[in-house]
Design a protein around this motif. Structure first.
Motif, PDB file in Angstrom:
ATOM      1  N   ILE A   1       0.832  -1.207   0.000  1.00  0.00           N
ATOM      2  CA  ILE A   1       0.000   0.000   0.000  1.00  0.00           C
ATOM      3  C   ILE A   1       0.864   1.253   0.000  1.00  0.00           C
ATOM      4  N   ALA A   2       0.271   2.338  -0.467  1.00  0.00           N
ATOM      5  CA  ALA A   2       0.995   3.611  -0.518  1.00  0.00           C
ATOM      6  C   ALA A   2       0.970   4.339   0.822  1.00  0.00           C
ATOM      7  N   ALA A   3      -0.044   4.099   1.623  1.00  0.00           N
ATOM      8  CA  ALA A   3      -0.178   4.814   2.896  1.00  0.00           C
ATOM      9  C   ALA A   3       0.974   4.462   3.830  1.00  0.00           C
ATOM     10  N   PRO A   4       1.599   5.475   4.430  1.00  0.00           N
ATOM     11  CA  PRO A   4       2.645   5.190   5.408  1.00  0.00           C
ATOM     12  C   PRO A   4       2.044   4.572   6.671  1.00  0.00           C
ATOM     13  N   VAL A   5       2.771   3.644   7.254  1.00  0.00           N
ATOM     14  CA  VAL A   5       2.303   2.914   8.433  1.00  0.00           C
ATOM     15  C   VAL A   5       3.265   3.154   9.588  1.00  0.00           C
ATOM     16  N   VAL A   6       2.697   3.446  10.758  1.00  0.00           N
ATOM     17  CA  VAL A   6       3.476   3.516  11.992  1.00  0.00           C
ATOM     18  C   VAL A   6       3.071   2.325  12.849  1.00  0.00           C
TER      19      VAL A   6
END
Length: 145
Positions: free
Chosen positions: A89-94
């Motif tokens: 996915i393109a969304a950054p994940v923390v």
């Protein structure tokens, strides 16, 4: 800005499960607190599942989000499939953890997910989620200013 807050196995038991480790606030209480701390222009969506495939599906659906806060629970230490979903996915994940996983059992010291996340926040109790939210906001602003 839209942020998905995704919680994995056993986090539905927050407030009841090992309160000395995870605190006495429920998952609903965590969501309410995080919503109070979110800036007005941030929309939070909360999901929780005890099933790996559901977490993967939620990550696949995260294309509409600008960021993901992920507490994958014990899957953090075992799931290559969740790692691959994060990479897809393109969304950054923390990656977040309520407890300091490095001060616990050695099997919790390794994360299969950390290398594909933009950061890891661990050990600050429920504040870990607030820190992750602010980190994602700053990350997004730095990329869009």
């Amino acid at each position: 800005m839209r942020i998905l807050v995704l919680n994995g196995p056993n986090l539905n038991l927050l407030g009841r499960r090992e309160p000395d480790v995870y605190g006495d606030v429920s998952l609903k209480g965590l969501a309410a607190e995080l919503m109070l701390r979110a800036p007005e222009d941030v929309e939070l969506t909360f999901k929780q599942s005890n099933h790996e495939g559901d977490l993967i599906d939620a990550l696949h659906d995260a294309f509409d989000y600008e960021g993901v806060i992920l507490n994958a629970g014990a899957y953090t230490h075992t799931s290559i499939a969740i790692r691959d979903a994060i990479s897809a996915i393109a969304a950054p994940v923390v990656e977040v953890h309520i407890s300091n996983v490095h001060a616990r059992e050695t099997f919790r010291h390794e994360s299969k997910l950390a290398a594909v996340c933009i950061g890891v926040i661990t050990g600050f109790g429920l504040t870990s989620y607030t820190l992750a939210m602010h980190a994602l906001i700053e990350h997004w602003r730095n990329r869009h200013d």
